[in-house]
Scaffold this motif. Structure first.
Motif, mmCIF file in Angstrom:
data_model
loop_
_atom_site.group_PDB
_atom_site.id
_atom_site.type_symbol
_atom_site.label_atom_id
_atom_site.label_comp_id
_atom_site.label_asym_id
_atom_site.label_seq_id
_atom_site.Cartn_x
_atom_site.Cartn_y
_atom_site.Cartn_z
ATOM 1 N N ILE A 1 -7.151 57.660 42.064
ATOM 2 C CA ILE A 1 -6.093 56.801 41.555
ATOM 3 C C ILE A 1 -6.380 55.964 40.355
ATOM 4 O O ILE A 1 -7.394 55.232 40.531
ATOM 5 N N PHE A 2 -5.791 56.133 39.203
ATOM 6 C CA PHE A 2 -6.096 55.135 38.193
ATOM 7 C C PHE A 2 -5.816 53.645 38.459
ATOM 8 O O PHE A 2 -4.873 53.417 39.241
ATOM 9 N N ALA A 3 -6.488 53.131 37.872
ATOM 10 C CA ALA A 3 -6.345 51.582 38.017
ATOM 11 C C ALA A 3 -4.827 50.949 37.643
ATOM 12 O O ALA A 3 -4.092 50.214 38.302
ATOM 13 N N ILE A 4 -4.231 51.903 36.676
ATOM 14 C CA ILE A 4 -3.014 51.503 36.316
ATOM 15 C C ILE A 4 -1.995 52.360 36.780
ATOM 16 O O ILE A 4 -2.149 53.896 36.405
ATOM 17 N N ASN A 5 -1.213 52.065 37.649
ATOM 18 C CA ASN A 5 -0.256 53.003 38.317
ATOM 19 C C ASN A 5 0.989 52.431 39.087
ATOM 20 O O ASN A 5 0.725 50.968 39.440
ATOM 21 N N THR A 6 1.667 53.175 39.365
ATOM 22 C CA THR A 6 3.117 52.376 39.928
ATOM 23 C C THR A 6 3.405 53.467 41.102
ATOM 24 O O THR A 6 3.374 54.592 41.129
ATOM 25 N N MET A 7 3.670 52.721 42.020
ATOM 26 C CA MET A 7 4.188 53.524 43.479
ATOM 27 C C MET A 7 5.739 53.014 43.614
ATOM 28 O O MET A 7 6.093 51.886 43.511
ATOM 29 N N ALA A 8 6.401 54.069 44.174
ATOM 30 C CA ALA A 8 7.606 53.791 44.331
ATOM 31 C C ALA A 8 8.389 54.491 45.642
ATOM 32 O O ALA A 8 7.554 55.445 46.347
ATOM 33 N N TRP A 9 9.419 54.104 46.064
ATOM 34 C CA TRP A 9 10.032 55.082 47.038
ATOM 35 C C TRP A 9 11.580 55.376 46.622
ATOM 36 O O TRP A 9 12.291 54.687 45.973
ATOM 37 N N TYR A 10 11.807 56.730 46.610
ATOM 38 C CA TYR A 10 13.060 57.116 46.341
ATOM 39 C C TYR A 10 13.663 57.618 47.733
ATOM 40 O O TYR A 10 13.033 57.895 48.613
ATOM 41 N N ARG A 11 14.855 57.860 47.702
ATOM 42 C CA ARG A 11 15.829 58.458 48.728
ATOM 43 C C ARG A 11 16.702 59.633 48.243
ATOM 44 O O ARG A 11 17.489 59.528 47.132
ATOM 45 N N GLN A 12 17.083 60.485 49.223
ATOM 46 C CA GLN A 12 18.080 61.630 48.751
ATOM 47 C C GLN A 12 18.902 61.768 49.990
ATOM 48 O O GLN A 12 18.406 62.285 50.971
ATOM 49 N N ALA A 13 20.181 61.388 49.762
ATOM 50 C CA ALA A 13 21.160 61.616 50.885
ATOM 51 C C ALA A 13 21.874 63.087 50.768
ATOM 52 O O ALA A 13 21.684 63.625 49.706
ATOM 53 N N PRO A 14 22.255 63.570 51.710
ATOM 54 C CA PRO A 14 22.719 65.167 51.635
ATOM 55 C C PRO A 14 23.696 65.106 50.468
ATOM 56 O O PRO A 14 24.847 64.294 50.431
ATOM 57 N N GLY A 15 23.841 66.043 49.748
ATOM 58 C CA GLY A 15 24.846 66.369 48.686
ATOM 59 C C GLY A 15 24.658 65.389 47.520
ATOM 60 O O GLY A 15 25.556 65.343 46.725
ATOM 61 N N LYS A 16 23.702 64.450 47.512
ATOM 62 C CA LYS A 16 23.535 63.383 46.562
ATOM 63 C C LYS A 16 22.303 63.511 45.572
ATOM 64 O O LYS A 16 21.303 64.122 46.033
ATOM 65 N N GLN A 17 22.314 63.093 44.573
ATOM 66 C CA GLN A 17 20.915 62.971 43.722
ATOM 67 C C GLN A 17 19.847 61.851 44.350
ATOM 68 O O GLN A 17 20.159 60.983 44.974
ATOM 69 N N ARG A 18 18.696 62.491 44.131
ATOM 70 C CA ARG A 18 17.654 61.590 44.349
ATOM 71 C C ARG A 18 17.501 60.040 43.626
ATOM 72 O O ARG A 18 17.945 60.083 42.494
ATOM 73 N N GLU A 19 17.683 59.119 44.189
ATOM 74 C CA GLU A 19 17.537 57.669 43.850
ATOM 75 C C GLU A 19 16.643 56.647 44.137
ATOM 76 O O GLU A 19 16.108 56.975 44.847
ATOM 77 N N LEU A 20 16.051 56.015 43.094
ATOM 78 C CA LEU A 20 15.131 55.058 43.318
ATOM 79 C C LEU A 20 15.518 53.933 44.291
ATOM 80 O O LEU A 20 16.620 53.543 44.247
ATOM 81 N N VAL A 21 14.689 53.608 45.128
ATOM 82 C CA VAL A 21 15.032 52.397 46.111
ATOM 83 C C VAL A 21 14.158 51.198 45.620
ATOM 84 O O VAL A 21 14.725 50.170 45.717
ATOM 85 N N ALA A 22 12.815 51.335 45.530
ATOM 86 C CA ALA A 22 12.014 50.288 44.953
ATOM 87 C C ALA A 22 10.873 50.837 44.553
ATOM 88 O O ALA A 22 10.342 52.031 44.578
ATOM 89 N N LEU A 23 10.110 49.870 43.523
ATOM 90 C CA LEU A 23 8.839 50.404 43.180
ATOM 91 C C LEU A 23 7.841 49.058 43.052
ATOM 92 O O LEU A 23 8.324 47.882 43.061
ATOM 93 N N VAL B 1 16.471 61.256 53.277
ATOM 94 C CA VAL B 1 15.072 61.739 53.204
ATOM 95 C C VAL B 1 14.518 60.683 52.009
ATOM 96 O O VAL B 1 14.992 60.639 51.057
ATOM 97 N N TYR B 2 13.461 60.099 52.587
ATOM 98 C CA TYR B 2 12.629 59.209 51.592
ATOM 99 C C TYR B 2 11.351 59.587 51.204
ATOM 100 O O TYR B 2 10.617 60.056 52.005
ATOM 101 N N TYR B 3 11.255 59.501 49.971
ATOM 102 C CA TYR B 3 10.219 60.139 49.417
ATOM 103 C C TYR B 3 9.311 59.195 48.577
ATOM 104 O O TYR B 3 9.755 58.056 47.956
#
Length: 115
Positions: free
Chosen positions: A28-50, A92-94
């Motif tokens: 893992i590089f020192a400069i990185n970003t971690m995030a949570w996305y989610r995808q509900a049935p029939g919907k696009q994956r969306e950003l939740v938090a980073l 589903v949370y990714y």
């Protein structure tokens, strides 16, 4: 090889809480970003938090005041604390890692909010 492993999903009643965890392994590089996305049935994956490697964090308006993202002491773990859950949070949370431009995804964990 970088891998992300999520845990903590499940079934919860409306108004309840869950905490999701994501552990990153590999280089893992020192400069990185971690995030949570989610995808509900029939919907696009969306950003939740980073959260950036600096600790600066953001959540989207739809979960502001209810969800919080944080990193563990080892910096390669990220958490999503979810409070006051609503049925529309069901998805589903990714976990996602932007490793200085290289993008990685976890396998996803199901969160179901239902009475």
């Amino acid at each position: 090889q970088v891998q992300l492993v999520e845990s903590g999903g499940g079934l919860v009643q409306p108004g309840g809480s869950l905490t999701l965890s994501c552990a990153a392994s590999g280089y893992i590089f020192a400069i990185n970003t971690m995030a949570w996305y989610r995808q509900a049935p029939g919907k696009q994956r969306e950003l939740v938090a980073l959260i950036y490697n600096t600790g600066v964090a953001n959540v989207v308006n739809s979960v502001k005041g209810r969800f919080a993202i944080s990193r563990g002491n080892a910096k390669n773990t990220v958490y999503l604390q979810m409070n006051s859950l609503k049925p529309e949070d069901t998805a589903v949370y990714y976990c996602n890692l932007d490793n200085s431009g290289e993008n990685y995804w976890g396998q996803g964990t199901q969160v179901t909010v239902s009475s």
